[in-house]
Structure formats: C-alpha cells, structure tokens
Scaffold this active site. Structure first.
Site, mmCIF file in Angstrom:
data_model
loop_
_atom_site.group_PDB
_atom_site.id
_atom_site.type_symbol
_atom_site.label_atom_id
_atom_site.label_comp_id
_atom_site.label_asym_id
_atom_site.label_seq_id
_atom_site.Cartn_x
_atom_site.Cartn_y
_atom_site.Cartn_z
ATOM 1 N N SER A 139 41.081 82.803 59.808
ATOM 2 C CA SER A 139 41.275 84.071 58.876
ATOM 3 C C SER A 139 40.076 84.971 59.466
ATOM 4 O O SER A 139 40.149 85.352 60.505
ATOM 5 C CB SER A 139 41.060 83.861 57.499
ATOM 6 N N HIS A 140 39.104 85.373 58.630
ATOM 7 C CA HIS A 140 38.191 86.505 59.072
ATOM 8 C C HIS A 140 37.019 85.879 59.578
ATOM 9 O O HIS A 140 36.003 86.815 59.830
ATOM 10 C CB HIS A 140 37.585 87.267 57.680
ATOM 11 N N ASP B 261 42.075 91.958 59.260
ATOM 12 C CA ASP B 261 41.296 90.838 59.626
ATOM 13 C C ASP B 261 41.876 89.889 60.630
ATOM 14 O O ASP B 261 42.883 90.343 61.286
ATOM 15 C CB ASP B 261 40.961 89.922 58.429
ATOM 16 N N ASP C 142 43.588 87.144 60.819
ATOM 17 C CA ASP C 142 45.036 86.567 60.730
ATOM 18 C C ASP C 142 45.867 87.542 60.155
ATOM 19 O O ASP C 142 47.167 87.418 59.827
ATOM 20 C CB ASP C 142 45.217 85.415 60.192
ATOM 21 N N ASP D 37 45.806 88.917 56.957
ATOM 22 C CA ASP D 37 46.110 88.989 55.573
ATOM 23 C C ASP D 37 45.370 90.009 54.784
ATOM 24 O O ASP D 37 45.654 89.995 53.309
ATOM 25 C CB ASP D 37 46.398 87.713 55.078
ATOM 26 N N ARG D 38 44.287 90.540 55.302
ATOM 27 C CA ARG D 38 43.508 91.265 54.490
ATOM 28 C C ARG D 38 43.468 92.700 54.878
ATOM 29 O O ARG D 38 43.881 93.094 56.044
ATOM 30 C CB ARG D 38 42.022 90.670 54.428
ATOM 31 N N LYS E 204 49.169 87.155 51.168
ATOM 32 C CA LYS E 204 48.580 88.379 51.027
ATOM 33 C C LYS E 204 48.867 88.954 52.351
ATOM 34 O O LYS E 204 49.043 88.160 53.392
ATOM 35 C CB LYS E 204 46.934 88.327 50.791
#
Length: 542
Positions: A112-113, A276, A278, A280-281, A375
């Site tokens: 992710s982030h 971010d 991947d 999703d943010r 998300k």
C-alpha cells in the site's frame, strides 16, 4: 510437470488487516513467499479450474513473486490466471476484475502506502470472490496453514511475458495478460458524468494529480488526460517505479508536500488530488483548502446524487470508528443508516454485499462505494470532479456550505511511527486500565462522558470484533481515539485521533491546530505518550 518442494513453517506469517507485510529481504528468503501463497491456495474456496487474478503496485520484487505465483497456481488446479500487464493492477482495479470476470479470488502484491525498494516493504493480500479482502475466518485459516505447511507446489515453466497482452499456457492453465486500466476506466464512465466533467474542463476547470510514481499513474493518464481532457502534465509523477522514485507513496500533507504547496500557492489550479502506492487512498485539496478524509467522505455522501451512478440515492453510509462523525450527520439528514465499524475495509464488505451501505470511508484517506469491495482513490477523485462540474462551485465553497448545514468536525490524526513495541503496548495498556474510572472526570476544561474499548457486532453475520481501539468521548462532541496500527513492518505505530465538533452556530472557520489544542493536552494527560515512549511530537500529522 508439477513438482512438490519440501518446506517447513516460518514464523510470523499472520496476515494483518491488509495482508502479510514485511521487508523485501524477508519475502526474498527461500520458501517465504511460497509458503504463504501455498497456504492461501490450500484454504481458498474455489471450484476446479477456477480463475485467479494476480497483480500489484509495481514495487520492487513484484515481478519475481508474480512469476512464482503463476507457476504455483498452475500446480494447484487453477484453470486461468488474469495478470495485469507489467504486473500492474491497482487494488480497486483488481477488485473489479475479480468481480467482472467471476474469479474465485486474487493475489494483490502491495504494501500500500509503505515505501518500496530493495531495502523497503513488500506485501501479499488475498481477496475473495466478492472482490474484497479475505475476512478474518479466511485469514485465520491461512495463518493456521502456515504453521503446519510441509510442501509447496509449482509447475516447471519459463517466466510469462508480463509486458505483452495476450494468452499463454503454463502447464494446463491459461495465463491472460490484460490491460490493467481498461475494465476499471469503463466502470468509471458508467458511474460518473464524463460528458459533464469534459464540459467543465473545456470551460476552464483545472487540476493537479500526483500519482507519486505509484500504480495510479497509468489510470490517471488514461482517465484524467485522455478521456476527460485535462491538459498534459496534469498528472505528475505518473510513471510507476519500483522504489516510487525514492519517495513514500502515502498521500498525506507530509509526503505529498509539493502538491500541497502548489495548491496553497497564488497560481493554484482549482482542484488537487493524489493517490497512494496501490491506488486505494486519496488526498483531496482545493485551491487554498485541505479537505480531511473524514470531511471528504461526508461531503461526497451529501453530494453523491449528482453523479449518475448514485442518482437513486444511498442505502447507507459506513465509516471506521476512528473516522470523524461528520458522515453520521449526513446520514441522519438523508434518513439512511450510519454504521461505525472497526478499521479495515473488510468490515465494510458484509454491509456492501447485503445492500445496507453504498458509500464507505476511513480517516486514513480511503473512500469508496459498492462498485467494488475496496477503497478506491481515483473513484473519490472522480466523484469530486463530478460534484465540481455539476455545481460550478469551488472546493472551498462546497466545504463551507457543508459546514453551515451540518456543523464542522475539526479533526486530526497524530502518528507516532516505529515506536518500540513494548512501549507502545504500555501506552495502550495504561489507558485501557483507566477507562472504567474516566466517565465524569474532568481533564482540563473537558468532561469525559464515555470511555470504552471499541467492540463491533456485525449486523449481517453477528460476528464480534473486540479490542478495536480505545475511545475517550467528552461532552459536547469531542473525543480521543487511540489504537495501534497494523500496516507497518517494523516497530509499532501509535495513532492518536483528535475530534472536536462545532455546531452550525459555532466557530466554523477556526484553525484546526488551535481548535484541537485542548485535546492534545488531554491526550498526553490520559495516555502519557511522551512519558512512555520518549516521543515529544508525532512523526506525521494528517
């Protein structure tokens, strides 16, 4: 030919809220990734010859693990793998591909982030057939299998050409390399008024989008520049890099500082956003105004009817417990349910599948809807663009009109990263032991109304999740929330959430830091973060 490789259990392969995350050097150990992936395949429910989706955020080590996962899937009876071209699939796009193509699940290779590179982070997450993260029952079974595993299976085969779309055969399994953007972009066109946004762009609407050298670069180039007509260069840092250009792909005001400075400058475009690692943010900034993720959720929910995909109204709004209560006030005004869940998108999955909620969000910059089961950063950006195009108003005007209607929840999150795990636990344990005695006590000028360790009973399946964070709620709508995050790979991250509600006749234009200062003092008095950890200030404030 299928080969069975002898192995033994490796400690520490318990998936967290977003899968298994460790340093690259850990995943690169012999049998480490293979043990975990085989454990997934051993417990995953699927029919013979089922399809599996594989993709990731392009970070270092992705291609190596994707190639091995393909060989292992072929040995474990999958009939088809859909892999993103270049190994790329954003997390929301992967969710959509799973759902659209009827796959039994998917492996999303991302941390992710978190930062990427040879000395940084890597992760594997398993999503189930509804496109959402594996529920706790599945992740518990995966972990149990990692503790007893004695072999992993793979076919002997050459690497697949991940850079060329098309279908190849690996053992008895077909591997289809797909355009990672096409299915997702088509879905966005169904949800939003692309014609209306194009007209607004032609009329002068401008924006800046920072893809942070992460997965959303190709998606943003195609959707924002090619399909919606924003000028070339609107998308910054749009080429995915294995180390994210040496930056931290977290869309907050620290790591997206350059975007924030642009949006606060005299020549700022109308709208600014970032996503971010991947995809999703999201980060939302208007000209001269930052919109907190909690406020963004509430404002999007209040205006979602302006987008074609949500013109029929919302069934409900769900938010994670640490997220501000701003969305609850929108739900009340709309006459629809509001749900408060633990942190982790999987908790929204049951509500979405049951048709009880339409829009969901977390304070950690995650917002989405029932179009997928994750998300979705670009989804939030496009809904904001739809609202701006439909109203002709600025982000600042939309925000101020929202607060005038619903009141304002001043909000901030303080992250203390890489804290010694024992010290972090001491902070949590110390406050937890005091919770029962806190109601009615005064802390500075604040009076505690309620104090609890948050537990959640799922309204769909009745499952109970305990110990989800400590809440100290004060009279008149202020509160503190304290929890440990499970998204890091080293040490512990303490997250302190501060929230103060101002009604419509209160101070709606104050400085956030000033408005929350009494809560910062109360948090130290109650939790003793500085005394127990030695940290006198947070590492990141959002």
């Amino acid at each position: 030919m299928i080969r069975s490789h002898a192995t033994t259990p490796i400690e520490g392969q318990k998936p967290g809220t977003s899968g298994l995350r460790k340093k690259v050097r850990v995943f690169a150990q012999p049998n480490y990734a293979e043990n975990f992936i085989q454990s997934v395949f051993d417990v995953a429910e699927r029919a013979p010859g089922a399809a599996l989706v594989i993709g990731g955020d392009g970070r270092y080590h992705n291609r190596t693990v994707i190639q091995q996962a393909i060989r292992m899937a072929a040995a474990n009876g999958y009939g088809r793998v859909l892999a993103g071209q270049g190994g790329i699939l954003s997390t929301p796009a992967a969710s959509h591909v799973i759902r659209k193509h009827g796959a039994s699940g998917g492996l999303i290779l991302s941390a992710s982030h978190n930062p990427g590179g040879p000395d940084e982070d890597f992760g594997i997450k398993y999503n189930v057939a509804n496109g959402g993260p594996a529920p706790e029952g599945v992740t518990d079974a995966i972990y149990a299998r990692t503790q007893t595993i004695d072999r992993w299976l793979a076919v002997e085969a050459s690497d697949v050409d991940l850079d060329t779309p098309g279908t190849t055969q690996v053992g008895d399994m077909a591997v289809e390399v797909i355009d990672p953007v096409a299915d997702y972009a088509a879905l966005m066109e169904k949800l939003f008024d692309f014609d209306g946004i194009r007209r607004a762009v032609a009329g002068g609407l401008t924006m800046a989008f920072d893809a942070m050298h992460a997965v959303t670069g190709p998606y943003a180039h195609e959707i924002l520049e090619n399909r919606l007509g924003f000028a070339p260069g609107t998308v910054r840092n749009g080429t995915p890099l294995e180390d994210f250009g040496g930056h931290h792909p977290d869309p907050n005001l620290v790591h997206a500082k350059a975007l924030h400075e642009t949006m606060m400058g005299p020549d700022a475009p109308d709208f600014g956003a970032a996503s971010d690692g991947d995809g999703d943010r999201n980060l939302i900034i208007g000209k001269g105004i930052f919109v907190t993720p909690s406020d963004s959720l509430a404002m999007l929910a209040a205006n979602a009817h302006l987008a074609p995909g949500y013109a029929g109204g919302l069934k409900g709004i769900a938010r994670s417990m640490p997220t501000s209560a701003a969305a609850d006030r929108v739900a009340e005004a709309l006459g629809i349910p509001a749900f408060e869940t633990p942190t982790g998108w999987k908790f929204f999955g049951n509500l979405l599948d049951a048709g009880m909620a339409t829009i969901c969000g977390e304070e950690s910059a995650g917002t989405g809807s029932d179009h997928v089961r994750e998300k979705d950063g670009l989804w939030a950006v496009l809904l904001w663009l739809n609202v701006l195009a439909a109203t002709g108003k600025s982000v600042r005007t939309i925000a101020h009109e929202h607060w005038q209607r619903f009141g304002r929840n001043y909000y901030a999150r303080h992250d203390y990263e890489g804290v010694d795990a024992e010290a972090a636990q001491a902070v949590m344990d110390g406050l937890s032991e005091r919770l029962a005695a806190l109601p009615g006590t005064r802390v500075g000028d604040l009076t505690v109304g309620r104090a609890e360790n948050f537990a959640y009973t799922d309204p769909v399946d009745g499952s109970i999740s305990r110990n989800q964070g400590l809440i100290v709620a004060f009279e008149r709508g202020s509160r503190l929330v304290l929890r440990l995050s499970g998204t890091g790979t080293e040490g512990a991250t303490i997250r302190l959430y501060l929230e103060r509600f101002e009604p419509t006749d209160g101070n709606l234009a104050g400085d956030t830091t000033t408005m929350l200062s009494d809560l910062v003092s109360a948090a130290e008095e109650l939790a003793h973060i500085a005394a127990l950890t030695g940290r006198t200030a947070p590492d990141v404030v959002t």
